[in-house]
Every structure is written in C-alpha cells, then in structure tokens.
Enzyme design. Sequence first.
Site, PDB file in Angstrom:
ATOM      1  N   ASN A 210      45.650  48.328  59.295  1.00 26.10           N
ATOM      2  CA  ASN A 210      45.881  46.883  59.378  1.00 26.10           C
ATOM      3  C   ASN A 210      47.363  46.580  59.150  1.00 26.10           C
ATOM      4  O   ASN A 210      47.841  46.613  58.016  1.00 26.10           O
ATOM      5  CB  ASN A 210      45.030  46.143  58.349  1.00 26.10           C
ATOM      6  CG  ASN A 210      43.548  46.294  58.642  1.00 26.10           C
ATOM      7  OD1 ASN A 210      42.977  47.369  58.454  1.00 26.10           O
ATOM      8  ND2 ASN A 210      42.921  45.232  59.113  1.00 26.10           N
TER       9      ASN A 210
ATOM     10  N   TYR B  80      37.709  45.845  73.134  1.00 33.32           N
ATOM     11  CA  TYR B  80      39.088  46.161  72.723  1.00 33.32           C
ATOM     12  C   TYR B  80      39.175  47.597  72.221  1.00 33.32           C
ATOM     13  O   TYR B  80      40.019  48.383  72.666  1.00 33.32           O
ATOM     14  CB  TYR B  80      39.542  45.181  71.637  1.00 33.32           C
ATOM     15  CG  TYR B  80      40.760  45.637  70.880  1.00 33.32           C
ATOM     16  CD1 TYR B  80      42.009  45.682  71.494  1.00 33.32           C
ATOM     17  CD2 TYR B  80      40.665  46.034  69.539  1.00 33.32           C
ATOM     18  CE1 TYR B  80      43.127  46.114  70.788  1.00 33.32           C
ATOM     19  CE2 TYR B  80      41.778  46.450  68.840  1.00 33.32           C
ATOM     20  CZ  TYR B  80      43.003  46.498  69.467  1.00 33.32           C
ATOM     21  OH  TYR B  80      44.107  46.932  68.787  1.00 33.32           O
TER      22      TYR B  80
ATOM     23  N   ARG C 192      40.656  46.753  52.905  1.00 33.25           N
ATOM     24  CA  ARG C 192      41.369  47.138  54.118  1.00 33.25           C
ATOM     25  C   ARG C 192      42.563  48.011  53.720  1.00 33.25           C
ATOM     26  O   ARG C 192      42.984  48.050  52.558  1.00 33.25           O
ATOM     27  CB  ARG C 192      41.862  45.908  54.891  1.00 33.25           C
ATOM     28  CG  ARG C 192      40.749  45.028  55.471  1.00 33.25           C
ATOM     29  CD  ARG C 192      39.954  45.725  56.534  1.00 33.25           C
ATOM     30  NE  ARG C 192      38.928  44.869  57.116  1.00 33.25           N
ATOM     31  CZ  ARG C 192      37.674  44.823  56.705  1.00 33.25           C
ATOM     32  NH1 ARG C 192      37.293  45.557  55.652  1.00 33.25           N
ATOM     33  NH2 ARG C 192      36.794  44.050  57.310  1.00 33.25           N
TER      34      ARG C 192
ATOM     35  N   LYS D 216      41.002  51.036  74.092  1.00 35.76           N
ATOM     36  CA  LYS D 216      41.975  51.893  73.406  1.00 35.76           C
ATOM     37  C   LYS D 216      41.533  53.357  73.451  1.00 35.76           C
ATOM     38  O   LYS D 216      42.340  54.266  73.700  1.00 35.76           O
ATOM     39  CB  LYS D 216      42.164  51.439  71.964  1.00 35.76           C
ATOM     40  CG  LYS D 216      42.862  50.099  71.805  1.00 35.76           C
ATOM     41  CD  LYS D 216      44.325  50.177  72.208  1.00 35.76           C
ATOM     42  CE  LYS D 216      45.082  48.915  71.826  1.00 35.76           C
ATOM     43  NZ  LYS D 216      46.532  49.005  72.121  1.00 35.76           N
TER      44      LYS D 216
ATOM     45  N   THR E 274      52.430  36.388  74.163  1.00 35.31           N
ATOM     46  CA  THR E 274      52.183  36.268  72.720  1.00 35.31           C
ATOM     47  C   THR E 274      53.446  36.552  71.911  1.00 35.31           C
ATOM     48  O   THR E 274      53.525  36.156  70.748  1.00 35.31           O
ATOM     49  CB  THR E 274      51.065  37.232  72.262  1.00 35.31           C
ATOM     50  OG1 THR E 274      51.426  38.570  72.611  1.00 35.31           O
ATOM     51  CG2 THR E 274      49.741  36.881  72.928  1.00 35.31           C
TER      52      THR E 274
END
Length: 310
Positions: free
Chosen positions: A174, A145, A212, A149, A35
């Site tokens: 974020n 996910y 956010r 973590k 990625t």
Amino acid sequence: MKVLVTGGAGFIGSHLVRQLLAAGHEATVLDNVSTGSWQHLPAGRDTCNCWEADMRDKHVREKIEQGRFDIIVHLAGQSMVDISIKDPEFDASENIMGTVNILEAARHSGVKRVIFASTAAAYGDVTEDRLPIRESEKLAPMSFYGLTKVTVEKYLKLYHDLYGLDYVALRFANVYGERQGDTGEGGVISIFAKRIAKGQDITVFGDGRQTRDFIYAGDIAAGIIAAMITGKANTVYNLSTQTETSLLELIELMGKAAGRTVEPKFAAPREGDINRSVLCHEAAVQNLDWQPQMDLAEGLSRTISYFKGC
C-alpha cells in the site's frame, strides 16, 4: 541511462522522476494526465522530456521506437479496483492492450529492460497463516484490476522467453506519500490526510483493527531504480515494509503528525475488504540490494504537510 517512464506525471511516477534526475539519468515521461498532472514534476514540464499522449495510440509506439530507450518503467494504467469491476473492458484496454503496445515498442527498439508496476492485489485474500505473503504464493486476484496485472506479468515472461526482453515485475504494497490522489491501493492515507489537514472527520469501515503494509512512494521509487540495474531480473519481487499497521495505529500516528487528536467515526465493514495484509520483502532485500528507508511517522508527517499546503 535513457529511461522512459509511462505514467510519470502521476503519484509514484513523480517520485521516481525526481530520483532518476538526481541520479543523472535522462528521463522522458509519457502520460495522458487523466489522473496525473505535469505540476507533479519538479519545475513542471521543463524538467524532462514530456509526451502527453495515450499509451494505446499507435503513434506512441512509433515515437518510443524512435526514442531508443535503455529502460522503460511502466507505471501507467487503470488502478482502481471498483472501476475495473464496473467497466472490465476499459480496464483491459488500458492495462493489457496499452501494455502490449508498450512491449511491442520495447522489443522493436532494443530496450534492455522493462520494469512493471504490479500489485499485492494479485494475491487476493490470503489466509492469515500465510502472512507475510511471499512471491511464491498462489495468485488469486479478486478483481479485474488484479487479473490484468497478473496477465501482464505473464506477458512479460513470454516476451522474455520469445524475444529476450528482460523484465522485472514489482508487486507494490500500500503506497502512500505526497501528490497521491484518492485512488489506488494506498488511497486511505491520502483520503485521511486531506481531511485531517482540513480539520474534518474521518470514517473507518470496520473496527479499525484491520492491517495494511504501508510503504512510502520514495522507497518504491528507489526499488524501481534498483530493479533497473539488478543482475537478477526476469522475475517478480514484492516491494513492502514487511510490517503490519492497523488503521487505528495509522490514525494515531497521523494525529500526532497533525498535532491534534483524531477521533474517527466507524461504519459497517465493506464487502470484500481484507482483514490483514502484509508482504514479505526478503527477496527484494537480497536480490535488489534495497531496503525501505522511510519511517512511517516521518512519511505521514511529510504527507500531511503536503496536503496542508494544497
């Protein structure tokens, strides 16, 4: 210090490597570039030692042990919520087994500390009366996910208890900034920025009032470096701005940065989307001697300028 950055050719890693080199540290990057990209690093692969390999490979463990690093910053891993739900085995393989391979190399080679990139997804959907979310909040991940973590955080604690390996886990809000892909938890900004830079429409799922906590990748990198040297390790810290920004406010700021009015289209809310999210960063400010520095408007301007040039 001699620092290994896993995932260093990725989005956050590329910001961190720049700051490490500027501070005089010796940086080595481990990345399978699935990625990321070596072009994300200044001067590409010529800037620092670059290892193109999968962190799950046993020969990588041997190479790390031979490298005798002071610090490992572990950013590599599967970072998409939807992928973790579609393919839990792949998610666990990367985020748990890959991490165990890194931790084994660390404990067998005298690494002083591991810095781990955790996530606000560890908290799940917290009721609004509990905002901003503190590190003591009950962990209730809603995806594999987030679960992986949280699991790695527990591995880190046990590695410290059993083997004396120091660690700091950082739960990111974020994250946004230059070189971000359309993935991860701050991906909405990169998606919007790319479309705004091209003069295209954007779509908001919901009414746009959902909030956010957006933090610039350079501030995350500075927080990681602070965690490398803090005397208050072996714990978890939130890295955030401790500021709520609605998607409507975000779009207005992005329009100003692009020099035009952006009128979003609206679609039905997506199942599972959280309405409000903001992390408390008081512990990091106090114990890491760290503060987020980037103003959101300026950070968005840099991000849009980057994507205009792509």
